[in-house]
Design an enzyme around this catalytic site. Structure first.
Site, short mmCIF file in Angstrom:
data_model
loop_
_atom_site.label_atom_id
_atom_site.label_comp_id
_atom_site.label_asym_id
_atom_site.label_seq_id
_atom_site.Cartn_x
_atom_site.Cartn_y
_atom_site.Cartn_z
N ASP A 79 0.87 -1.18 0.00
CA ASP A 79 0.00 0.00 0.00
C ASP A 79 0.91 1.23 0.00
O ASP A 79 1.70 1.42 0.92
CB ASP A 79 -0.88 -0.04 1.26
CG ASP A 79 -2.01 0.98 1.23
OD1 ASP A 79 -1.89 2.00 0.52
OD2 ASP A 79 -3.01 0.77 1.94
N ASP A 115 -3.47 7.25 -3.34
CA ASP A 115 -3.28 6.18 -2.36
C ASP A 115 -3.82 4.91 -3.01
O ASP A 115 -4.99 4.88 -3.42
CB ASP A 115 -4.10 6.58 -1.11
CG ASP A 115 -4.23 5.50 -0.05
OD1 ASP A 115 -3.55 4.47 -0.15
OD2 ASP A 115 -5.02 5.72 0.90
N HIS A 157 -11.90 6.18 2.18
CA HIS A 157 -11.91 7.50 2.81
C HIS A 157 -11.83 8.62 1.78
O HIS A 157 -11.13 8.52 0.79
CB HIS A 157 -10.74 7.62 3.79
CG HIS A 157 -9.43 7.12 3.25
ND1 HIS A 157 -8.46 7.96 2.78
CD2 HIS A 157 -8.94 5.86 3.07
CE1 HIS A 157 -7.43 7.24 2.36
NE2 HIS A 157 -7.69 5.96 2.52
N HIS A 189 -7.55 11.37 5.53
CA HIS A 189 -8.91 11.02 5.92
C HIS A 189 -9.71 12.31 6.04
O HIS A 189 -9.66 13.01 7.04
CB HIS A 189 -8.92 10.20 7.20
CG HIS A 189 -8.38 8.81 6.97
ND1 HIS A 189 -9.19 7.74 6.71
CD2 HIS A 189 -7.12 8.36 6.87
CE1 HIS A 189 -8.43 6.67 6.49
NE2 HIS A 189 -7.17 7.03 6.58
N GLU A 216 -11.11 1.03 -0.67
CA GLU A 216 -10.21 -0.06 -0.32
C GLU A 216 -10.86 -1.23 0.40
O GLU A 216 -10.82 -1.33 1.61
CB GLU A 216 -9.01 0.44 0.49
CG GLU A 216 -9.29 1.35 1.66
CD GLU A 216 -7.98 1.83 2.31
OE1 GLU A 216 -7.06 1.02 2.48
OE2 GLU A 216 -7.90 3.01 2.66
N GLU A 232 -6.93 -1.42 -3.62
CA GLU A 232 -7.26 0.00 -3.41
C GLU A 232 -6.91 0.83 -4.62
O GLU A 232 -5.87 0.63 -5.25
CB GLU A 232 -6.49 0.53 -2.19
CG GLU A 232 -6.79 1.99 -1.87
CD GLU A 232 -6.08 2.52 -0.62
OE1 GLU A 232 -5.03 1.95 -0.25
OE2 GLU A 232 -6.57 3.49 -0.03
#
Ligand code: MN
Ligand code: MN
Length: 299
Positions: A86, A97, A157, A165, A190, A283
């Site tokens: 990740d 991300d 998020h 976040h 994710e 993700e």
């Protein structure tokens, strides 16, 4: 709403992350030291012109998230493992991300496919006005259709500039959550799947931290370090490996623990499936556009 300048920066960060994950599949192999993976992928992100949005996470088997190598880590990628990579990059604070799962045992292929399929179906369903809970239900149903459990206390998020976040979450199980997707929002989606308990617990290990507030230290070495942490990482998570020029290495852990106990830093314990089940993750970062979600972390 996103301006074209913001869009350009997120897209650049996204391309860096998709290249990094592609590169990860050639770097990550059983027998390779985990610290080499972390350092190599972090170097790669920087070499492509990105800044690190958080430490490279290498989460093995029943570990779901938040493992990055500490200084002098001796752990290696085990044989017959399932490994989540990740990574996050930002360009001027605009974050991408994304994560992939790599399997080194054919036994885990279905588990890997479950989170991947859940991610694809979730993204396909996102449009302005769609309820977040509808997407959560798609994730849950897809993972269950493979015979696994979604991890219910991990979620996607909303992201904002320098903020991982951003307030809204996308649970991996259906909920009564009332929020909808809005045009221009950026999300990390994710799904996590497991053959274990379906929820994660904190372990006692902590390797990732972020700045919380200036408190607990009056004119001292720690106060100086804390100010540097605040300006250097802008609230984004960091690794103790990134502090070797700020704190003498043998002292780093002690200093960080003190800062956490005083409420100056936030800590991210390593998360593990509560029953020790194997875990997969997929993700992507997406932007909600008028006609649907645009994936920024795919090629
Ligand atoms: Mn991630
Ligand atoms: Mn994420």
């Amino acid at each position: 709403m996103v301006s074209s300048d913001e869009l350009d920066k997120i897209v650049r960060a996204g391309k860096i992350i998709s290249s990094t994950l592609k590169y990860a599949s050639s770097v990550v192999k059983p027998g390779v030291p985990v610290i080499d993976v972390c350092e190599e992928l972090e170097r790669y992100i920087i070499s492509l012109g990105g800044e690190l949005a958080f430490p490279c996470n290498v989460s093995i088997n029943d570990i779901a998230a938040h493992y990055t190598s500490p200084l002098n880590d001796t752990s290696i990628i085990p044989e017959n493992s399932i490994v989540k990579i990740d990574v996050g990059a930002h360009v001027d604070g605009y974050i991408a991300d994304a994560a992939i799962t790599l399997c080194f045992d054919s036994e885990f292929i279905d588990l890997m496919e479950a989170s991947k399929a859940a991610l694809e179906r979730a993204i396909y369903a996102i449009k302005p006005g769609v309820y977040i809970r509808q997407v959560s239900r798609i994730i849950e149903n897809t993972i269950k259709s493979y015979g696994f459990k979604p991890i219910r206390n991990l979620s996607g998020h909303l992201m904002k500039r320098y903020l991982l976040h951003g307030g809204k979450s996308i649970p991996n199980v259906s909920s009564s959550y009332d929020e909808v997707f809005l045009e221009g929002e950026v999300y990390a989606i994710e799904p996590f799947a497991t053959n274990g308990a379906g929820y994660v617990e904190d372990t006692s290990e902590v390797y990732i931290y972020s700045f919380s507030k200036m408190k607990g230290f009056k004119s001292s070495f720690e106060k100086k370090v804390l100010k540097k942490i605040r300006s250097k990482f802008r609230g984004l998570p960091f690794s103790e490996r990134w502090l070797v020029n700020l704190i003498p290495p043998p002292k780093i852990k002690v200093v960080l623990e003190k800062m956490v106990s005083k409420g100056a830093l936030h800590s991210y314990p390593v998360l593990r499936d509560a029953n020790g089940g194997m875990v997969s993750q997929a993700e992507h970062t997406i932007i909600v556009l008028r006609d649907g979600a645009m994936i920024v972390t795919s090629e």
